[in-house]
Structures are given as C-alpha cells and as structure tokens.
Design an enzyme around this catalytic site. Structure first.
Site, PDB file in Angstrom:
ATOM      1  N   ARG A 101       0.813  -1.221   0.000  1.00 43.13           N
ATOM      2  CA  ARG A 101       0.000   0.000   0.000  1.00 43.13           C
ATOM      3  C   ARG A 101       0.844   1.268   0.000  1.00 43.13           C
ATOM      4  NH1 ARG A 101      -5.281  -0.115   2.273  1.00 43.13           N
ATOM      5  NH2 ARG A 101      -6.103  -2.200   2.083  1.00 43.13           N
ATOM      6  N   ASN A 135      -5.129   6.410   7.996  1.00 44.66           N
ATOM      7  CA  ASN A 135      -5.217   6.330   6.535  1.00 44.66           C
ATOM      8  C   ASN A 135      -6.328   7.254   6.092  1.00 44.66           C
ATOM      9  OD1 ASN A 135      -3.372   4.313   6.554  1.00 44.66           O
ATOM     10  ND2 ASN A 135      -4.775   2.688   5.942  1.00 44.66           N
ATOM     11  N   GLY A 136      -6.110   7.949   4.977  1.00 51.27           N
ATOM     12  CA  GLY A 136      -7.173   8.797   4.443  1.00 51.27           C
ATOM     13  C   GLY A 136      -6.807  10.256   4.497  1.00 51.27           C
ATOM     14  N   GLU A 149       7.498   1.486 -15.871  1.00 51.02           N
ATOM     15  CA  GLU A 149       7.353   1.483 -14.415  1.00 51.02           C
ATOM     16  C   GLU A 149       8.539   0.857 -13.700  1.00 51.02           C
ATOM     17  OE1 GLU A 149       3.936  -0.693 -12.908  1.00 51.02           O
ATOM     18  OE2 GLU A 149       4.091  -2.117 -14.544  1.00 51.02           O
ATOM     19  N   TRP A 172       2.124   5.943   1.896  1.00 52.08           N
ATOM     20  CA  TRP A 172       2.338   6.377   0.513  1.00 52.08           C
ATOM     21  C   TRP A 172       1.930   7.838   0.504  1.00 52.08           C
ATOM     22  CZ3 TRP A 172      -0.663   8.115  -3.725  1.00 52.08           C
ATOM     23  CH2 TRP A 172      -0.020   8.034  -4.973  1.00 52.08           C
ATOM     24  N   LYS A 215       1.595  -1.075  -4.629  1.00 53.29           N
ATOM     25  CA  LYS A 215       0.954  -2.224  -5.265  1.00 53.29           C
ATOM     26  C   LYS A 215      -0.540  -2.002  -5.434  1.00 53.29           C
ATOM     27  CE  LYS A 215       0.745  -6.404  -6.889  1.00 53.29           C
ATOM     28  NZ  LYS A 215       1.072  -6.461  -8.319  1.00 53.29           N
TER      29      LYS A 215
HETATM   30  C1  F6R Z   1       1.124  -2.101 -13.499  1.00 49.90           C
HETATM   31  C2  F6R Z   1       0.157  -2.264 -12.426  1.00 49.90           C
HETATM   32  C3  F6R Z   1      -0.935  -1.282 -12.321  1.00 49.90           C
HETATM   33  C4  F6R Z   1      -2.237  -1.986 -11.891  1.00 49.90           C
HETATM   34  C5  F6R Z   1      -3.322  -0.948 -11.603  1.00 49.90           C
HETATM   35  C6  F6R Z   1      -4.622  -1.600 -11.220  1.00 49.90           C
HETATM   36  O1  F6R Z   1       2.069  -3.106 -13.470  1.00 49.90           O
HETATM   37  O2  F6R Z   1       0.256  -3.154 -11.641  1.00 49.90           O
HETATM   38  O3  F6R Z   1      -1.115  -0.557 -13.487  1.00 49.90           O
HETATM   39  O4  F6R Z   1      -2.625  -2.853 -12.913  1.00 49.90           O
HETATM   40  O5  F6R Z   1      -2.896  -0.105 -10.589  1.00 49.90           O
HETATM   41  O6  F6R Z   1      -4.476  -2.362 -10.070  1.00 49.90           O
HETATM   42  P1  F6R Z   1      -5.504  -3.467  -9.693  1.00 49.90           P
HETATM   43  O7  F6R Z   1      -5.437  -4.520 -10.746  1.00 49.90           O
HETATM   44  O8  F6R Z   1      -5.066  -3.957  -8.353  1.00 49.90           O
HETATM   45  O9  F6R Z   1      -6.856  -2.829  -9.659  1.00 49.90           O
END
Ligand code: F6R
Length: 620
Positions: free
Chosen positions: A61, A131-132, A500, A107, A615
């Site tokens: 996160r 958070n928020g 990325e 983040w 992530k």
């Molecule tokens: C790129 C990547 C991001 C996710 C995007 C959506 O490698 O991982 O572009 O695909 O942030 O994330 P999800 O699939 O978790 O909704």
C-alpha cells in the site's frame, strides 16, 4: 447544479450521495497506506516483531515511510523512519517488552515522504496512525491552535490526533470523543489510537477507509486488510462507516452513534500471503515464471467445470473498467468479445468512467478488473454501475477484497499472491479469463489452449535473447511499442512494464497512427518494438515497420510464426510459436515482461518496488 438533482440515493452504505442526470458523486474512497495494531494479554511479550510483520504485508500500500508506537514501561514510544520498512526495522529494538502497539506504512499524498510527516503522530494523550484525508483539517487546525494546540508536521493526521485529544479533554470519555470526532472531521479516515490513560486497549475509528479487527484468543489485531493478519488468525470483523471500537486483548466493543452494536466474526477463506522469493532474485521474476502453471491450472479447472463463467451474451451493452494493466487486459477482452461474441464492448479507464456521463441500465454488464480488488477508482466504478442498475461482474485476484465483495458476480483469477508492484501473473490470468469468456464454452477451441503453458515456458526460457535486447535498450531514453488491434493492447502493457520498472520513457502506438505526428520523434537508433501476431493485418503493420526503418529506427520484432511475416526489417527478432489466435497476447507478453525485467536489472532499478508506486492504488 442543485436544480439538476433528480434523486437521492441511499443504496450502498451511505457512499452514494446524490444522483444527478449527469453523474453520481461518491464520497472519496481513500485507503492508501497501511495500518496494523496489536494488543495481547501477555505482559512480557514484545509487540514489535508482530507490528513489523504486519507492516511488511501491508507494504504493497506504500513504502515511502513507516513507523510504530508501542507502550514501553508505561509510556508510549514512537519510532519512525522515511523510506521502506527495512529502514524502520534497523531502528527498532525487537526485545522491548510491550503488550500494545500500532504501526503504519505510508504512501505520501499530502506532504513529503519525510520522517516528520510519517506516522504515528502524537498530540496530548493521543498517539495515532491514520489512513485517508481529513478534508477540513485546516479549519480544524485553526480552531485547535486557538485552543493552544501546536503542531510540528504539516499533516492532517496530527490535527486528527489533536482533535481527538481536545474532544477527550472536553468530555472526559474517549468513546464520546471518538463519536464527536466523526461528527466534526470531514473526509475519509481509518484511525488507530493508543490513549495514555488506557494501557489495556486500542481505539479505532473508521469512515470510508477500510479497517478490520482480527480476532484471536487473548490477543486481537487491527489492520487495513485481512491478509496482513492471516498468519495469526483468520477470524475478523469488518467495521462499517462511522463505527468506532475499543479493542482489548480479550474483548472487543464496537459502537455506532453512542450505541454498542452487534458484530459478525467472519472466517477468511482466501489465500495466505506467501512472501518468499523461492530462490528467484526478484518477486517479479518469480511471478513471471509462475505464469505457465497458473494458466495451466485455470484451463484444466475450467475444462473440468471446477468453475463456470457467466453467460455474457445476454447483455445489450458490455463495459469493461479497470486501471493500468487491468485496463490493458480489458482492452484485450474488448477485442476478443467483439470478435467472437459479436457484442460491442467499450473499455474504460476507471478513473475517467466514474466521472463521465454514463448510459447504463439493467441490460448493461459492467466488468470490473482488478488484481488487488482494492483500487479506489475501479471500486467507485462498480458502485456507480450498481446504482445505475447495471449488472456487475468482477475479475479479481484477491479473495474477499472490496471489489470482490461489492460486485454482483465475481470470477477469481487464482494467480496467487502477487508481491511485485508491477503486475505480471495476475495480468495474464485476467487475459486468460477474457479468452475463456470470449470462447463461450467452445470446448474444442478451449482444448487447443492446452499447449499454451508449455509454449509460455518455452518463451520464458529464451532468456539470452531478452538479455541481448535489454543490453541494447538499457541506455536509450525513449522507445516506442507499436502494433495493431489486439497487438496494440499488448503494446500498451509492454510499454507500461518497461516504464514502471526501468524508468525509461516509452509510448505505445497503434502502428497506423504513428505517421500522424509521432513519427517525427523517430531518428537514427530509436528503438521501436513492433508486435505482430494477427496474420490478417501483418502486412499492414509491416508497412509501418518499414516507415520507421526508413528513418533509421532499430526494430525489435516480436512476431507470430503464423503471421508469415517474411521481412528483414528488424534488428532483433523473437518468434512466437503457433497457438490458437486468441491466445497470442499471453505469448506476446512474456518477452515484453522479461525484456523490461532485464533492462531494469541492468539499470539497477528497484524492480519489485519501483519508485513512487504502490501495489494497490487506493486513492483516487
Ligand atoms: C502495473 C500495475 C498497475 C495496476 C493498476 C490496477 O504493473 O500493476 O497498473 O494494474 O494499478 O491495479 P488493480 O489490478 O489492483 O486494480
């Protein structure tokens, strides 16, 4: 604006505020960053390893900074560091005895990723992680300053700590203070609190930002999501908006608007987080290598009818929504569904979809794609679609995640836990789901997919080719990915992967569009990765390859055996073995993932945790 309001909707847990003729406004879902908390009966135990362990599981996160607060001989100690959790770990004494603590991984959204801005924050008797975003924090800060509170950071979190402290001083009761806080603080927040006056319990508040309580014997947890605590317990309570709670080691009380409420203890049935590289240098490499097995399992299970896919042909309109790679998988789905099922499909970026004019009704199907199941924009898109009476189908990897819970039907991609920030295996599993959906129980075609895992493995093994191409690309500043139709969708994903993790700028272009402007950027030595899988348009793409070659570009050609492209217009070439045409995206992506990986490695980039990323993108 108000004159155009036509209805007030209270459908989905207070989140949907107003439906206008044009669009629906949602309260912000702001759930970036991770919270962990722990309380135990054992006075001699140390909470620090437990907090650290939870934070590591929540690092997806955000990893800009991290911190913990814990009780140390009757006073609350705070230790925090900027940078990833390993930095915090180095500053912590894991032997200190403590029975209660909270932790946070951040983040940065408001305020730089400095130690001062990292959590926990403390004011008066309150130490908190949050958070928020508290939207009215400036007004609250102004008020609190007049009440003699002073602040050392620029964060809204420190203001939240001060407000809770102030309200506690006013009422003399923490629970009343928490309820008053919910009335006064606007925005989204999940907050965990240690109060100096109560050393046997944690307090929490939740609004528009997820928070769960993990339940165990003589110990309890709090966390932003369930997988963070699964090593310890699979029993959990989901807090609803405006809930607040006091969590003892052996007792949990949840309140809403000053009333104690009954809560349900759930059993988690999803996967545990497996954080182990299993000998691979990076999680990303491990996850790339896992793809053939994941695809094989899904195909086998589908053929054995261990899972079924819904009939999507009954809808008049299909809209696919997602972000980033999930959106790219959706684009592939669009091509496949249109081609095989003859239904027009639009594919939308979720962050755009949620604010645009929509034409949805009960005959519409909205397919939301998400690895994490927590992406705020995609979640909002689902909620809006449901409010418009559309049917919603989720293609989700993380079980029991927010999107999985919200959609009407869910297909799990079963790719296992994905740790590397750049998605690989979850993306491939999403693409496979679209292939299966578009083949609509055509068993003879689906059986032809059986050779796919082996062919993927064969491509994975061609590592020397990728290393050679990577050593050519690694010093370039810009490059292009080109392709037509479905190859264009794959080009977008290839381009994103490279950007990325290697920080090299690249753009994906529909091959035929290049000459309408962007070809001016092609010069001697510019790398152009050209993708050609579809034999019906191979010659067209070849013309575009010739156009860039004529301007001295260097071409990396990834071409299917099938497309019969006889050309010497390339500098490097990877040939994809023959397979059912729908499956080419899953072969094509392997060289693209591995070239990006090798480039990032040569450039010594932080492959599993690229800079500025997280992530799970849970802010809008
Ligand atoms: C790129 C990547 C991001 C996710 C995007 C959506 O490698 O991982 O572009 O695909 O942030 O994330 P999800 O699939 O978790 O909704």
């Amino acid at each position: 604006m108000l004159s155009r309001l036509v209805a007030v909707n209270t459908l989905t847990k207070n989140k949907i505020k107003i439906i206008t003729k044009e669009c629906i406004y949602l309260e912000k879902e702001i759930i970036m960053c991770g919270i962990i908390g722990y309380v135990t009966k054992e006075k001699t135990k140390t909470v620090i390893p437990i907090l650290l362990d939870g934070l590591k599981k929540l690092e997806y996160r955000g990893y800009d900074s991290a911190g913990v607060a814990f009780l140390n001989e009757n006073k609350v100690d705070i230790i925090k560091e900027s940078g990833p959790i390993v930095n915090l770990e180095k500053s912590l004494n894991k032997e200190i005895e403590s029975n209660i603590g909270i932790g946070h991984t951040r983040w940065a959204t408001h305020g730089k990723a400095t130690k001062e801005n990292s959590h926990p924050h403390r004011c008066g008797k309150m130490t908190i992680v949050h958070n928020g975003i508290i939207e009215n924090y400036l007004q609250l800060k102004d008020f609190l300053q007049k009440e003699n509170y002073s602040f050392i950071s620029d964060t809204d979190t420190e203001v939240a700590a001060a407000l809770i402290d102030y309200l506690y001083e006013e009422s003399g009761n923490v629970l009343d203070a928490l309820n008053d806080f919910i009335k006064k603080a606007k925005g989204a927040y999940a907050i965990a609190i240690i109060c100096d006056d109560f050393h046997d319990r944690l307090f929490v508040i939740k609004k528009a930002s997820p928070l769960i309580i993990g339940v165990n014997e003589n110990e309890n947890f709090i966390a932003s999501d369930v997988p963070a605590i699964l090593d310890k317990t699979n029993k959990y309570i989901i807090l609803e908006d405006k809930d607040y709670a006091e969590i003892y080691a052996d007792k949990i009380n949840v309140y809403r608007d000053k009333k104690k409420i009954k809560y349900k203890i759930n059993d988690f049935k999803g996967d545990k987080l497996l954080i182990d590289k299993q000998g691979y240098e990076h999680f990303m490499l491990k996850e790339i290598h896992e793809q053939p097995d994941i695809i094989k399992n899904l195909i086998d299970r589908y053929l054995k009818k261990e899972f079924i896919l819904p009939d999507i042909t009954k809808y008049q309109k299909i809209i696919v929504v997602g972000c980033g790679s999930a959106y790219h998988a959706g684009l592939i789905g669009k091509y496949l569904i249109e081609k095989n099922l003859n239904i027009e499909v639009s594919c939308e970026i979720a962050s755009e979809f949620r604010y645009k004019k929509l034409f949805l009704d009960k005959d519409s199907l909205v397919i939301a794609i998400s690895q994490s199941g927590e992406t705020a924009d995609t979640l909002a898109a689902v909620k809006i679609s449901k409010a418009c009476k559309a049917h919603t189908l989720g293609i989700v990897n993380v079980k029991e995640s927010s999107i999985a819970r919200e959609v009407d039907d869910v297909i799990y991609t079963e790719a296992g836990t994905e740790i590397a920030v750049a998605t690989t295996k979850a993306y491939s599993a999403q693409v496979l789901m679209f292939i299966l959906l578009s083949l609509e129980k055509n068993v003879s075609k689906i059986k032809k997919l059986k050779s796919l895992p082996l062919l993927m493995q064969k491509l994975i093994n061609q590592v020397d080719d990728y290393k050679r191409i990577a050593s050519y690309i690694q010093e370039k500043e810009h490059l292009f990915f080109i392709g037509r139709l479905i190859d264009y969708a794959v080009a977008m994903e290839g381009s994103l992967k490279l950007k990325e993790i290697s920080y090299i700028h690249s753009e994906a272009y529909a091959s035929g569009e290049l000459k309408h402007g962007t070809i001016s950027l092609i010069e001697k030595g510019t790398p152009v990765v050209a993708l050609v899988s579809d034999k019906s348009i191979a010659e067209k793409t070849l013309s575009n390859i010739k156009e860039v070659k004529a301007r001295d570009a260097n071409v990396v050609l990834i071409v299917s055996e099938e497309s019969n492209l006889i050309s010497d217009c390339y500098d490097y070439k990877i040939v994809l073995p023959s397979i059912l045409e729908e499956a080419y995206p899953l072969l094509m992506i392997i060289p693209l993932q591995l070239i990006s990986y090798e480039v990032a490695k040569l450039r010594k980039c932080s492959i599993d945790k690229p800079k500025n990323l997280a992530k799970s993108v849970t802010v809008e």
